[in-house]
Scaffold this motif. Structure first.
Motif, PDB file in Angstrom:
ATOM      1  N   ARG A   1     -35.832 -33.695 -53.454  1.00 29.29           N
ATOM      2  CA  ARG A   1     -36.236 -33.028 -54.693  1.00 29.29           C
ATOM      3  C   ARG A   1     -36.798 -31.638 -54.438  1.00 29.29           C
ATOM      4  O   ARG A   1     -36.650 -30.728 -55.260  1.00 29.29           O
ATOM      5  CB  ARG A   1     -37.285 -33.886 -55.405  1.00 29.29           C
TER       6      ARG A   1
ATOM      7  N   ALA B   1     -35.718 -27.887 -56.155  1.00 29.99           N
ATOM      8  CA  ALA B   1     -36.567 -26.778 -56.619  1.00 29.99           C
ATOM      9  C   ALA B   1     -36.146 -25.475 -55.942  1.00 29.99           C
ATOM     10  O   ALA B   1     -36.021 -24.430 -56.599  1.00 29.99           O
ATOM     11  CB  ALA B   1     -38.035 -27.091 -56.336  1.00 29.99           C
TER      12      ALA B   1
ATOM     13  N   GLU C   1     -36.261 -33.179 -64.112  1.00 24.81           N
ATOM     14  CA  GLU C   1     -37.711 -33.277 -63.928  1.00 24.81           C
ATOM     15  C   GLU C   1     -38.244 -32.088 -63.131  1.00 24.81           C
ATOM     16  O   GLU C   1     -39.296 -31.532 -63.448  1.00 24.81           O
ATOM     17  CB  GLU C   1     -38.056 -34.598 -63.225  1.00 24.81           C
ATOM     18  N   VAL C   2     -37.518 -31.712 -62.083  1.00 24.42           N
ATOM     19  CA  VAL C   2     -37.943 -30.574 -61.262  1.00 24.42           C
ATOM     20  C   VAL C   2     -37.906 -29.286 -62.071  1.00 24.42           C
ATOM     21  O   VAL C   2     -38.851 -28.478 -62.041  1.00 24.42           O
ATOM     22  CB  VAL C   2     -37.046 -30.463 -60.013  1.00 24.42           C
TER      23      VAL C   2
ATOM     24  N   ALA D   1     -38.129 -28.888 -65.298  1.00 28.40           N
ATOM     25  CA  ALA D   1     -39.189 -28.875 -66.313  1.00 28.40           C
ATOM     26  C   ALA D   1     -40.517 -28.420 -65.699  1.00 28.40           C
ATOM     27  O   ALA D   1     -41.267 -27.649 -66.312  1.00 28.40           O
ATOM     28  CB  ALA D   1     -39.329 -30.265 -66.934  1.00 28.40           C
ATOM     29  N   TYR D   2     -40.805 -28.883 -64.481  1.00 27.99           N
ATOM     30  CA  TYR D   2     -42.054 -28.482 -63.824  1.00 27.99           C
ATOM     31  C   TYR D   2     -42.026 -27.005 -63.461  1.00 27.99           C
ATOM     32  O   TYR D   2     -43.019 -26.294 -63.659  1.00 27.99           O
ATOM     33  CB  TYR D   2     -42.262 -29.319 -62.563  1.00 27.99           C
ATOM     34  N   LEU D   3     -40.901 -26.520 -62.961  1.00 33.56           N
ATOM     35  CA  LEU D   3     -40.806 -25.104 -62.599  1.00 33.56           C
ATOM     36  C   LEU D   3     -41.059 -24.216 -63.821  1.00 33.56           C
ATOM     37  O   LEU D   3     -41.715 -23.163 -63.718  1.00 33.56           O
ATOM     38  CB  LEU D   3     -39.430 -24.806 -62.007  1.00 33.56           C
ATOM     39  N   CYS D   4     -40.546 -24.619 -64.956  1.00 33.66           N
ATOM     40  CA  CYS D   4     -40.760 -23.833 -66.182  1.00 33.66           C
ATOM     41  C   CYS D   4     -42.205 -23.965 -66.671  1.00 33.66           C
ATOM     42  O   CYS D   4     -42.835 -22.979 -67.085  1.00 33.66           O
ATOM     43  CB  CYS D   4     -39.786 -24.283 -67.269  1.00 33.66           C
ATOM     44  N   ARG D   5     -42.732 -25.160 -66.629  1.00 33.37           N
ATOM     45  CA  ARG D   5     -44.097 -25.401 -67.118  1.00 33.37           C
ATOM     46  C   ARG D   5     -45.140 -24.647 -66.302  1.00 33.37           C
ATOM     47  O   ARG D   5     -46.135 -24.150 -66.840  1.00 33.37           O
ATOM     48  CB  ARG D   5     -44.372 -26.912 -67.092  1.00 33.37           C
ATOM     49  N   GLU D   6     -44.900 -24.526 -64.989  1.00 31.85           N
ATOM     50  CA  GLU D   6     -45.896 -23.914 -64.105  1.00 31.85           C
ATOM     51  C   GLU D   6     -45.630 -22.438 -63.837  1.00 31.85           C
ATOM     52  O   GLU D   6     -46.315 -21.838 -63.006  1.00 31.85           O
ATOM     53  CB  GLU D   6     -45.940 -24.678 -62.782  1.00 31.85           C
TER      54      GLU D   6
ATOM     55  N   LEU E   1     -43.095 -28.643 -56.659  1.00 29.19           N
ATOM     56  CA  LEU E   1     -42.936 -29.975 -57.232  1.00 29.19           C
ATOM     57  C   LEU E   1     -44.257 -30.441 -57.822  1.00 29.19           C
ATOM     58  O   LEU E   1     -45.330 -30.064 -57.334  1.00 29.19           O
ATOM     59  CB  LEU E   1     -42.501 -30.977 -56.158  1.00 29.19           C
ATOM     60  N   PRO E   2     -44.236 -31.297 -58.856  1.00 31.43           N
ATOM     61  CA  PRO E   2     -45.479 -31.928 -59.302  1.00 31.43           C
ATOM     62  C   PRO E   2     -46.109 -32.670 -58.131  1.00 31.43           C
ATOM     63  O   PRO E   2     -45.392 -33.305 -57.349  1.00 31.43           O
ATOM     64  CB  PRO E   2     -45.014 -32.899 -60.400  1.00 31.43           C
TER      65      PRO E   2
END
Length: 688
Positions: free
Chosen positions: A385, A389, A422-423, A425-430, A656-657
């Motif tokens: 994963r 990213a 999932e990866v 979404a985290y890259l965009c959120r952070e 990654l989260p």
């Protein structure tokens, strides 16, 4: 040569008149049709079996027949040294047909790269990291330079397939396929792969439009029995004495399992007036090239190497391989054994020199497995994963921006991207990626985490140790760990050892990470970071078998039987032929001697709800009051628990989260199959 090889007539002519071959080798003849057909292929033959020609000659034939233009063949290897070694050889093959070869990796200057961009070579020798650098570079016209690629040759396929570099390579090839607009044929080469069909399917990446990979394997002839000898010498100093006195006049390649051992042995051999060279990853490229060239041209000489010379770098005719203690896998042993016996009238050989009782145990275990016919399957690391990213960020650099809704078209159904949603979404959120009207581009968090040196850290999948450059005058010797440097207490400093020589430190420039040195004749400290060696379940079980009386069927010196008896006596309370041994721990609690390897042991402890950090290859720690029935009920599919500090060792884990990063690393450190084998064994003895 018999007519009708299926190769271009010019290649047939030069095989006879330039190479002076009587004909094609079996693998080469068998590979012509499948490679020319455009099928993905895995070519398997022993070291020096002619695999490079088996792949390249048919591809060059197709290049001429179909008029391929531009850079149409990529030749990828894991080592720059191997690329340097192959360059003149492949250049001569291409010149037969009026075609060209280019070399592109981190040591190739910007002038040479610009020339290749202006006039693309027909065949490009490179690494996955350099391909990634081309894709993200704004000075490279991706479509023009890589859009004409028709085939890729993946040399040392097993080395890629068993590591994250393999996943990275597959992801980069998928992106090149999208630029090219067509599937790219993949031809993998390997000398030691126990599961070529499985590895071939992995090599193909996404499945769109691909038939099964064709495996072409050279059958092992009823070859001459290799000359394998096991000796126990007890120390590195004694090993140097044995090497200096035996096989004089021969060219000897000594493999060590660490840079520290390689450097120390090289220094000891030079003290004994043995012409000695060194090769490992912390030497400068120039230093390695000098060693390899001098070794190739000399006769009565020794080169001490880590795994850097295990792969196909040509160092000339080699008389003998010597192994300090033991390689970590049977596959590695076979690679090293295959460096010998290439000249007519010579046979393959390896002399094992065990420098400790534990080293003897490891060597006996490897040789026992080898005699049984065992070779490790090559298995790609699960759940990459963190590389998903990396790929999403690299695509943003490559394209400037990419569509939030159609990003998957770049990788198809490549398993690397199974958790891509999932990866992403985290890259965009952070803030690693930012959204502008449905287009995703590099964000401020990615700039902070990976943006140094034009995102150079984003190009490779491995974390390099922090090292300082060592320079003597104007000559770069190599790199050392900060651990090797003397402290600032004012005490008389010891020299450091590098390239098999002692160096007095004149000054340290921490701003430029450079150590200035001068050579001295005295030996100093040899220090590099090291951690626990993870051994496989099979190797640990073979070690247990040796402790229970198994002895490898090879020649042994007179010192070995007594040493084996001593190592068995040392471990007699840890093994039983009737099952697992449960004994009191060294401080409190209990210790279960599983002999299953770190990964299986970590899985067992996690499955029991216990902390899985700090486990070893041989045993697990259990609390007082542990019941045997608890072991039978263990969850062998449990993911080992990983602390936050360990996650830092996973490249790109910051993208990654945290929970997903810990799970990713935990899944890679587990061994459900080995844990299952342990829980089926009886616990038969409790010893004080």
């Amino acid at each position: 040569m018999e007519a009708g090889t299926g190769l271009d007539a010019a290649i047939e002519y030069h095989i006879v008149n330039s190479l002076h071959w009587p004909g094609l080798r079996p693998l080469q003849a068998a590979a012509v049709e499948p490679v020319r057909s455009g099928a993905d292929c895995v070519l398997v033959a022993p070291t020096a079996g002619g695999k490079t020609e088996a792949a390249l000659f048919p591809l060059l034939t197709e290049m001429v027949r179909d008029g391929w233009s531009g850079t149409s063949v990529l030749y990828v290897t894991p080592l720059r040294a191997l690329l340097n070694n192959l360059h003149p050889r492949l250049g001569s093959y291409c010149a037969w047909l009026g075609r060209t070869v280019g070399l592109w990796h981190g040591d190739v200057g910007s002038g040479d790269r610009r020339r290749m961009l202006g006039e693309p070579p027909d065949v490009l020798l490179t690494t996955p990291e350099s391909l990634e650098a081309m894709l993200v570079s704004r000075s490279v016209d991706h479509a023009r330079f890589l859009g004409s690629v028709r085939a890729v040759v993946i040399d040392e396929l097993h080395s890629f397939a068993g590591s994250d570099r393999g996943w990275h390579l597959l992801a980069v090839l998928e992106r090149i396929e999208r630029l090219a607009g067509h599937a790219i044929q993949r031809v993998g080469l390997s000398a030691t792969v126990g599961n070529p069909t499985t590895v071939g399917a992995w090599m193909q990446g996404s499945s769109k439009g691909r038939g099964p990979a064709v495996v072409v394997q050279e059958e092992s002839a009823a070859a001459v029995e290799p000359d394998i000898t096991l000796d126990y010498v007890g120390s590195l100093d004694n090993a140097a004495t044995v090497i200096s006195r035996m096989h004089r006049g021969e060219k000897r390649l000594v493999f060590a399992e660490s840079r520290r051992s390689a450097e120390e042995l090289a220094f000891l051999l030079r003290q004994r007036d043995v012409q000695t060279y060194v090769s490992h990853s912390s030497l400068s490229a120039d230093e390695r090239r000098r060693s390899e060239q001098a070794f190739a041209e000399a006769r009565d000489t020794v080169v001490v190497a880590t795994s850097t010379l295990e792969l196909g770098v040509d160092i000339g005719d080699l008389d003998r391989v010597i192994q300090l203690d033991a390689p970590r896998t049977v596959s590695s042993f076979l690679q090293r054994l295959g460096r010998t016996g290439r000249r007519p009238g010579t046979s393959r050989n390896t002399l094992f020199l065990a420098t400790s009782l534990d080293g003897l145990l490891d060597a006996a275990a490897v040789l026992t497995l080898w005699r049984s016919g065992f070779v490790e399957d090559v298995v790609a690391p699960p759940h990459p994963r963190h590389l998903a990213a990396q790929q999403l960020l690299a695509l943003a650099l490559q394209e400037g921006a990419f569509g939030a809704s159609n990003w998957r078209r770049w990788w198809g159904d490549l398993p690397l991207m199974d958790d891509g949603d999932e990866v992403l979404a985290y890259l965009c959120r952070e803030g690693f990626l930012v959204d502008d009207s449905g287009l995703l581009m590099i964000g401020p968090r990615a700039e902070r985490e990976f943006g140094k040196r034009n995102f150079m850290d984003l190009l490779s999948t491995f974390i390099a140790d922090v090292e300082l450059r060592v320079v003597a005058g104007v000559r770069e010797i190599g790199f050392v760990s900060p651990l090797a440097l003397p402290d600032a207490t004012g005490k008389a400093q010891k020299p450091v050892v590098l390239a098999g020589r002692g160096w007095f430190i004149q000054s340290i420039d921490w701003g430029r990470f450079t150590v200035w040195v001068e050579e001295v004749p005295t030996k100093g400290d040899v220090k590099w970071p090291s951690g626990a060696v993870t051994q496989s379940f099979e190797l640990c079980r073979a070690r247990r078998d040796v402790l229970l009386g198994e002895t490898p069927d090879v020649k042994m010196s007179r010192r070995v039987p007594g040493a084996l008896e001593r190592v068995r006596a040392e471990h007699e309370h840890e093994v039983s032929g009737n099952g697992l041994v449960l004994a009191p721990g060294t401080t409190d609690g209990l210790k279960l001697w599983t002999w299953a390897g770190i990964k299986a042991n970590a899985t067992l402890q996690s499955g029991l709800g216990l902390d899985s950090t700090g486990v070893d290859n041989e045993s697990i720690a259990l609390p007082e009051g542990f019941e045997f029935s608890d072991l039978a009920a263990v969850d062998t599919g449990a993911v080992p628990r990983i602390d936050d500090g360990a996650v830092a060792g996973l490249k790109f884990s910051a993208a990654l989260p945290p929970d997903l990063a810990r799970r990713t690393l935990g899944e890679r450190l587990g061994d459900a199959r080995g844990a299952e084998a342990v829980v089926t064994m009886p616990v038969v003895e409790l010893r004080a």
